[in-house]
Design an enzyme around this catalytic site. Sequence first.
Site, short mmCIF file in Angstrom:
data_model
loop_
_atom_site.label_atom_id
_atom_site.label_comp_id
_atom_site.label_asym_id
_atom_site.label_seq_id
_atom_site.Cartn_x
_atom_site.Cartn_y
_atom_site.Cartn_z
CG PHE A 124 42.40 2.28 -14.62
CD1 PHE A 124 41.55 2.92 -15.53
CD2 PHE A 124 43.13 3.05 -13.74
CE1 PHE A 124 41.45 4.31 -15.54
CE2 PHE A 124 43.02 4.45 -13.76
CZ PHE A 124 42.18 5.07 -14.65
CG ASP A 146 49.36 0.19 -12.11
OD1 ASP A 146 49.38 0.62 -10.94
OD2 ASP A 146 48.76 0.77 -13.03
CE LYS A 191 43.50 5.06 -7.30
NZ LYS A 191 43.83 4.50 -8.60
C1 LIG Z 1 44.20 4.94 -9.92
C2 LIG Z 1 45.10 4.08 -10.71
C3 LIG Z 1 46.02 4.62 -11.63
C4 LIG Z 1 46.07 6.08 -11.95
O1 LIG Z 1 46.47 6.86 -10.88
P1 LIG Z 1 46.30 8.46 -10.94
O2 LIG Z 1 46.93 8.93 -9.68
O3 LIG Z 1 44.82 8.74 -11.02
O4 LIG Z 1 47.01 8.92 -12.17
C5 LIG Z 1 46.89 3.76 -12.26
N1 LIG Z 1 46.85 2.43 -12.03
C6 LIG Z 1 45.98 1.88 -11.18
C7 LIG Z 1 46.02 0.41 -10.94
C8 LIG Z 1 45.07 2.67 -10.48
O5 LIG Z 1 44.19 2.12 -9.65
#
Ligand SMILES: *Cc1c(COP(=O)(O)O)cnc(C)c1O
Length: 387
Positions: free
Chosen positions: A132, A217, A246
Amino acid sequence: MTNLKELHQQYVMPTYAPGLTLVRGEGAVVWDDAGREYLDFSSGIAVCGTGHCHPAVVAAIREQAGKLIHCSNLFHNELQPRLAQKISALGLGGKVFFANSGAEANEALFKLARKWGSSTGRYEIITMKNSFHGRTLATMTATGQTKYQKGFEPLMPGFVYADFNQLDSVRAAITPRTVAVLCESVQGEGGIIPATQEFMTGLRELCTEKNVLLFFDEVQTGIGRTGKWLGFQNYGIRADGFSLAKGLGSGYPIGAAAVTPELSDVFQPGNHASTFGGTPLACAAALATLETIEKENLMANAVAMGARLTDGLKKLAARHDCIQGVRGLGLMIGLALNVPAKPVEAKLREQGVLTIATGESVLRFVPPLVISAPQIDQALAILDKVL
Ligand SMILES: *Cc1c(COP(=O)(O)O)cnc(C)c1O
């Protein structure tokens, strides 16, 4: 408050289906509009690492809000370079680009990789199946799950998928056009699946051998969530870049992309930008967050409380047939069930514990890093009853 829900239904696009109305939070506890108290093992989706309304974060935001909220990146602000220095010191020692969300932080990595590869005609980015990376067009394409992409075709060109934890699959996906690999150290939305040591070591070697950039990420795994500043640091390897969001601002929106010194000047003036990236207010929230995690030893607490929760869940697994397994890293823990997770999430909420169902049958526990042993034990007792 029904009025509020009607207003929501009438005026907010139905991208989410919220249940409770939360009005207040303190540490690992939140309260709804009826005054009911909940133990929060969701943390605003792994955001509020320092807990809800940590006094140091609240004070920093209050103070900065009265001084200067925004001035754009056409001017220096007093906090952005200091925050960049701190983020640089978390891992790679290079420079930082500021954005407002995880998706935007990943977009910065994609653009940087493409710019870096453009002189040699390389642009393909390999991501993992079941990953994701966000909901913008490019990050949704990078996300290796068709359920997020359906109906939004055509997808962005230039993304290729490999199997997570399968080094041969990544090797097979590399072509003369490959410029970068983007990977999570623990797949979050995919169901809390940690990378294996073998995969991570092999991935680093493979990317170095092929002169392909290795990006992580760290939007969900970063900022202490896994017991280290960055998830990939649990594996003793080096990245070429990573994205954050986050946990970085304790709930105040901020994202960042950080790279090694070798990649620090790939972007030149005019190449990339964000009006709101790294505002004084966002940087104040993030600086207070990083300082609090350091000062209160919250990463050590994440390791200790993560172990306590994992142990407790494993004990429950011996008593409940519906538990398939427990997995995770630090305070990012998944309980794999052989029944749908949504009804369990709902029952737990009724009993005063907030969790997040991911995928079909995984219950995700991502409490604030300030969570205490009695709070973990209390949640485990309630879960025992609910199961
Ligand atoms: C939540 C998340 C995103 C996206 O972040 P947003 O602030 O909602 O755009 C990207 N990568 C990972 C691993 C995430 O958990």
